[in-house]
Each structure stands twice: as C-alpha cells, then as structure tokens.
Design an enzyme around this catalytic site. Structure first.
Site, short mmCIF file in Angstrom:
data_model
loop_
_atom_site.label_atom_id
_atom_site.label_comp_id
_atom_site.label_asym_id
_atom_site.label_seq_id
_atom_site.Cartn_x
_atom_site.Cartn_y
_atom_site.Cartn_z
N THR A 194 0.60 -1.39 -0.10
CA THR A 194 0.04 0.39 0.45
C THR A 194 0.83 1.41 -0.12
O THR A 194 0.44 2.69 -0.46
CB THR A 194 -0.69 -0.41 1.01
N ARG A 236 7.23 -2.05 2.40
CA ARG A 236 7.95 -3.04 4.24
C ARG A 236 8.61 -3.96 4.59
O ARG A 236 7.77 -5.15 4.34
CB ARG A 236 6.81 -2.18 5.69
N SER A 252 6.23 4.06 8.96
CA SER A 252 5.26 5.07 9.21
C SER A 252 5.40 4.29 10.61
O SER A 252 5.68 4.35 11.69
CB SER A 252 3.88 4.25 8.71
N HIS A 253 3.89 4.25 10.67
CA HIS A 253 3.54 3.88 12.48
C HIS A 253 3.86 2.45 12.98
O HIS A 253 3.72 1.87 14.43
CB HIS A 253 1.80 3.37 12.79
N LYS A 309 10.05 3.77 0.41
CA LYS A 309 9.25 3.73 -0.91
C LYS A 309 9.83 5.51 -1.54
O LYS A 309 10.60 6.36 -1.30
CB LYS A 309 8.06 4.61 -0.28
N ASP A 343 1.98 10.46 14.34
CA ASP A 343 2.13 8.88 13.91
C ASP A 343 3.78 9.21 13.71
O ASP A 343 4.78 9.55 13.87
CB ASP A 343 1.86 7.91 12.70
N ASP A 346 6.24 8.76 10.39
CA ASP A 346 6.56 9.47 9.99
C ASP A 346 5.89 10.81 9.75
O ASP A 346 6.20 11.65 8.32
CB ASP A 346 6.68 9.13 8.79
N ASP A 400 2.05 10.96 9.60
CA ASP A 400 2.01 11.38 7.89
C ASP A 400 0.36 11.68 8.71
O ASP A 400 -0.87 12.79 8.34
CB ASP A 400 0.85 11.16 7.29
N ARG A 401 0.33 10.59 9.58
CA ARG A 401 -1.22 10.44 10.34
C ARG A 401 -1.79 11.70 11.48
O ARG A 401 -0.55 12.16 11.74
CB ARG A 401 -1.54 8.85 10.27
N THR A 409 -7.76 1.60 -1.15
CA THR A 409 -6.91 2.57 -0.06
C THR A 409 -5.88 2.98 -0.57
O THR A 409 -5.61 2.25 -1.55
CB THR A 409 -7.08 1.89 0.96
N GLU A 425 -9.17 9.36 4.82
CA GLU A 425 -8.35 7.99 4.51
C GLU A 425 -9.17 7.93 6.45
O GLU A 425 -8.80 8.75 7.17
CB GLU A 425 -7.32 7.25 4.48
N GLU A 426 -10.04 6.94 6.49
CA GLU A 426 -10.49 6.61 8.17
C GLU A 426 -9.18 5.97 8.44
O GLU A 426 -9.38 6.32 9.89
CB GLU A 426 -11.21 5.40 7.97
N SER A 427 -8.32 5.63 8.48
CA SER A 427 -7.20 5.95 9.46
C SER A 427 -6.56 6.09 9.58
O SER A 427 -5.10 6.32 9.31
CB SER A 427 -6.08 4.51 8.34
N LYS A 461 -0.57 12.32 2.93
CA LYS A 461 -1.38 13.33 3.97
C LYS A 461 -0.72 13.60 5.09
O LYS A 461 0.94 13.40 4.68
CB LYS A 461 -1.92 11.75 4.83
N ARG A 485 -9.33 -6.54 7.29
CA ARG A 485 -10.02 -5.15 8.50
C ARG A 485 -11.60 -4.74 8.19
O ARG A 485 -11.72 -5.93 7.12
CB ARG A 485 -9.36 -3.57 7.37
#
Ligand code: G1P
Ligand code: ZN
Length: 544
Positions: free
Chosen positions: A18, A22, A113-114, A126, A278, A280, A282-283, A345, A364-366, A377, A497
């Site tokens: 995604t 990773r 990320s997280h 990436k 988070d 990195d 972005d969240r 997603t 996004e919901e995440s 994001k 999920r």
C-alpha cells in the site's frame, strides 16, 4: 569518483505494498537487500541523469545507514543533486513539500510509518514522483519487475558524509545539500493557516492543549511550529524527542496506541485539545476534552469549515475519500455542490485527482487527512487546521462536531482489525466473500436489507487506469455498509480489516457509543464472513 558495479542476486519479495516496501529490519539487513531495491527504483526511472532527488526518513533504526547507501548509489547512477534532511530526517509530508518546492525529480522516503522500530522492528522505503506523491502502481510494478531480474547495482566508493549539519558535500560531481528538515514545511503551514489567530488562542490563557509526537519524526516539527511560531509551552509537547526505536512504542495515533495522550484528554482536568501524529508524521488523531473525533468525521468537519482558513477560504474543488472511509464527507460535498470521489485505500490514488485540480481535501478513515498543498497525508497540517477552526469558532471540539452531526446527520463508524492472523485462512475468508459477490441483494438481516455486495473496482477519472479487488462492500438499503479487506502494509501474517458504518439522522440518537450503535452490523459481519471461524479469534485486536 570511483563507481563499482557490484554483482547481486534478486530477492523475490520486493513488491511494494500500500505504501512502499515494508519489511523487518532484519530482512533489509540481508546482503544487498536495500541496494537491490534502490537500484530497481533507479532502473525504473527514465531521464534521471543530472536531476535532483530528495532523501529523508522518519529517523527509525537503519535510517542513517540507508541514507548513506542511497547517497552513494545516487551519485553512481548519475543524479546531479540530492537534498537530504539534516540527520537524514524528513517527515513524509515535509518530503513531499520539499520535492514540490524545489522542483525535484522525485524523492526516496525511508519509513515504515507507524510500525514499531528498532533492530527487531520494521523498516520501509518508497519512491515519490515529482508531484511529491507516492509513485503510481505503474512505477511500483516496474520497480518490482526490476527487482526480480536485478544482477548488478552501481555504487560510488565514498566515506559516510556528515549529515548532522546543514551544508554542502560532494560525491564526485553530485552535490549533497543537507537542508533544515522543518523550515520549508513550516513556512507552507504558515501560508495556509492563520498563525496570528492561533497564536492569540494559545496565549489567551483560556486554552490548553497537548501534542504527542510519540518519540517519532514530528517532535522537531512540533517544536518549531507549535512552540517557536505559535507559543505553545514546552510542557504541552509530549514525547517530542525522536528516538530510533520510538521509545519502544507503537507510534500509531489512535485510541489504543496513543493511550498516554488519551488518558490526559479523558482525565478530570483535561485540556481543551489533544492531538498526536505517527512515526513519519502523516497521520493524525484529534481529541477534544473527553472527546474523540473519528477521522472520517474530521474530514467532513474540515471540509464544511474550510472557508474559515486563509488557505481554503476560496472554497474546495472537490473532496476525495478512500472507499472504506465513512460517507460523512459525501454529505458535505453534496451541500457544497462539489464532487465527491471514492478511491481505493492508499494515498497514491488521490494523486491524480489533486494534480488535475478535481479534489482539494482528501481523507482516509485510517487517521489520514490532507489536501492539495502536498501529495501525502499530513498530520500536523490537520492539527493546525483544527487549531485554526477552534481559534475562529471559539467553541469546543465537541461542540463543533456535535453541531456538525445535528446539521448533517451522524455516520456512526468503527474499524475492527484482526492483526497477524493466518494468511491462508484470511485468504479463504476473502475468497468466500468474493465468491458471494452479487448474490446477497435483497437478503434481510434483522432490520437491514442488503442493497448490493461487490468487490470494489476503481477507474481513475484522470488517466482511466483500473484498480480491481479493492475490498468487499456489503451495502444496505439504508446506506449502512460493511467493508472487508486485507491490509497491504502489514509485515507479519495477514491483517483483516472490517469497516462498519451506519447513518443516524435523528439528533436524539446521535450520542451513543459507536460500538453500541453498530452492534447489529457487527453481528451481521460475523454472519456474513464467519470471522471467528476463519481467524480463530473471538474479538478484534484493535478497534478504532
Ligand atoms: C493502511 C491504511 C490506509 C493507509 C495505509 C498507509 O493500509 O488502511 O488507509 O493509506 O495504511 O498509511 P492497509 O494496511 O489497510 O493496506
Ligand atoms: Zn505514516
């Protein structure tokens, strides 16, 4: 400059997911694993010679080593200049900002990320293209194909560079410019939001806030923006010193993993506003006093109030949300008379819409929210957006959200994750759901009647590309939905999920606990997917 072509053997598992490649750090530590992937990136890009590349990461374990390797390989592959954040650091949105501002050819972002960090944790890499956004599937697939055939990589012989002070270095003819990782980004935020008003709110003596950087990348960004530019006191910044292992934590800003912040915001003398970002950067998670803002609601509220900020005062071109994200934003788009785009997603699907000027805000919901200011994001951006709204509306977070519900209705929403379940069994569960597609319409489950069930496919309205098998949707006649999909970012086993959503128009019924409000749908999800049977689990690992 001495360039060597080193022989190597391909690895079979370098397909980007995604959000990039990773893997466990130990996987990246295998001989030439990192080098193979980096060379596969360079081999997939045409016209790299003499160009500028941006490099930086979230500072996790292996970041420093990877940056040095990438710099030597960039020189050997003919890049002209590399901008690298001091200390090898750049938050993901800041990397996107720097790529755009400096007109770079692209960037390599180092982050998982997280996901937890450290020698036993995860690492990730990436490639982002010149618009600042994640490479589209066409490129990530080419990278993967290259990685399967790679036989050699190019690297310059050179000692490690000092990346801890701003300045210039050379590897052969390639210039390495060590830049301040924060300033370009902070300047952009100052253009978008009303820093004077936010400063006034923060220093009014009537407003308390906390920001939790979770020992990850946003620490230095929060210090510069929130503390130096907006006057937040240092004690309001939690865990602001980045650590290579994120302090042993799991820097995912949600109710489970950001517990320290949640406890503060739900205590008797809680501050007015709390937020976290988070690994990195972005969240984001947004909290009011004893109040949690669901990310899907956050997107809808930001969209409905965007005209109150300098950066978005002229209105929005459109709103884009990922398919599993709640339909709360759809109602705002409808009222504003603008287009709503439903994408698969992953942030990469927003890139074309943003580039084409079709969407201004995306979410996004995440716990991901962002806009056309960058192509990722952006956690701190969302925090500043909220602070701007609070400064203008002079109401509590809870008041702003509950009046939004009264006006638009509430989309009760929750995501249930079953982490690290057996991959084969999870695959069987999904296959069964896929085989059922199109067969459930008209079936009743208690008060709910299935309108349709399908496997979401997306045709990009800009370039016509088609992405299939993006998640099973079971939609009900009242607009409620259950969505099932497997995570594309996990590094261990499979993660199932399940996304649950129910619309409630009646203000009297809008203040329930979401798990309670969604109880019927949770049962229906079990009936349809036989989750216990396939996962062997009684309950989800994480509920958000
Ligand atoms: C998850 C989220 C998705 C987000 C991605 C990268 O992907 O669900 O919204 O874009 O992380 O942050 P998943 O693990 O579900 O594939
Ligand atoms: Zn992230």
């Amino acid at each position: 400059m001495n360039v060597t072509e080193k022989e190597t053997q391909p690895y079979a598992d370098q397909r980007p997911g995604t959000s990039g490649l990773r893997k466990k750090v130990t996987v990246f530590q295998q001989a030439n694993y990192l080098e193979n992937f980096v060379q596969s990136i360079f081999d997939s890009l045409e016209g790299l010679q003499g160009q500028t590349l941006v490099v930086g990461g979230d500072g996790r374990y292996f970041n420093r080593h990877a940056v040095q390797v990438i710099l030597r390989m960039a020189a050997a592959n003919g890049l002209g200049r590399v901008l690298v954040g001091r200390g090898g650091l750049l938050s993901t949105p800041a990397a996107s900002c720097v790529i755009r501002k400096h007109g770079a050819f692209g960037g390599i972002i180092l982050s998982a990320s997280h996901n937890p960090a450290g020698p036993d944790g995860d690492f990730g890499i990436k490639y982002n293209i010149g618009n600042g956004g994640p490479a589209p599937e066409k490129i990530t697939e080419t990278i993967y194909q290259n990685s399967r055939e790679i036989r050699r990589y190019r690297i310059a012989e050179h000692a490690d560079l000092d990346l801890d002070t701003v300045g210039e270095h050379h590897i052969g003819t390639m210039v390495v410019e060590v830049i301040d990782p924060v300033s370009d980004y902070a300047d952009l935020m100052q253009q978008l939001f009303d820093f004077d008003r936010i400063h006034a709110l923060i220093n009014s003596g009537l407003f308390q806030m906390r920001f939790d950087a979770m020992h990850a990348i946003t620490g230095p960004y929060a210090v510069e923006i929130l503390e130096n530019r907006l006057g937040v006191t240092p004690d309001a910044l939690m865990n602001a010193v980045p650590k290579e292992d994120f302090g042993g934590g799991h820097p995912d800003p949600n109710l489970v993993y950001a517990k320290e912040l949640v406890d503060v915001l739900f205590a008797a003398d809680a501050p007015d506003f709390g937020a976290a970002s988070d690994g990195d950067g972005d969240r984001n998670m947004i909290l009011g006093r004893k109040f949690f803002v669901t990310p899907s609601d956050s997107l809808a509220v930001l969209a409905a109030n965007a005209h109150l900020t300098p950066g978005y005062r002229l209105g929005l071109a459109g709103i884009a949300r990922s398919m599993p994200t709640s339909q709360a934003a759809d109602r705002v788009a409808e009222r504003l008379g603008i287009e709503l785009y439903e994408t698969p997603t992953g942030w990469k699907f927003f890139g074309n819409l943003l580039d084409a000027g079709k969407a201004t805000l995306c979410g996004e919901e995440s716990f991901g929210t962002g806009s056309d200011h960058v192509r990722e994001k952006d956690g701190l951006w969302a925090v500043l957006f909220w602070l701007n709204l609070l400064a203008v509306r002079k109401e509590s977070v809870q008041k702003i959200v509950t009046s939004h519900w009264r006006s638009y209705g509430r989309n009760y929403y929750s995501r249930h994750d079953y982490e690290n379940v057996d991959g084969e069994r999870a695959g069987e569960l999904m296959k069964r759901l896929r085989d059922q597609c199109g067969t459930l319409a008209g079936t009743r489950y208690g008060n709910y009647e299935v309108a349709f069930n399908d496997d979401f496919a997306y045709t990009d309205p800009v370039d016509g590309s088609i992405s299939e098998r993006q998640g099973i949707r079971v939609a009900f006649s009242d607009g409620s939905r259950i969505v099932f999909r497997l995570s594309g970012t996990g590094t261990e086993g499979a993660t199932l999920r399940i996304y649950l959503e129910r619309y409630e128009a009646d203000p009297e019924q809008q203040l329930q606990d979401p798990q309670h409000a969604l109880a019927d749908l949770i049962n229906i999800a079990e009936q349809i997917a036989r989750i216990r049977h396939y996962t062997g689990r009684e309950t989800p690992t994480v509920i958000t």
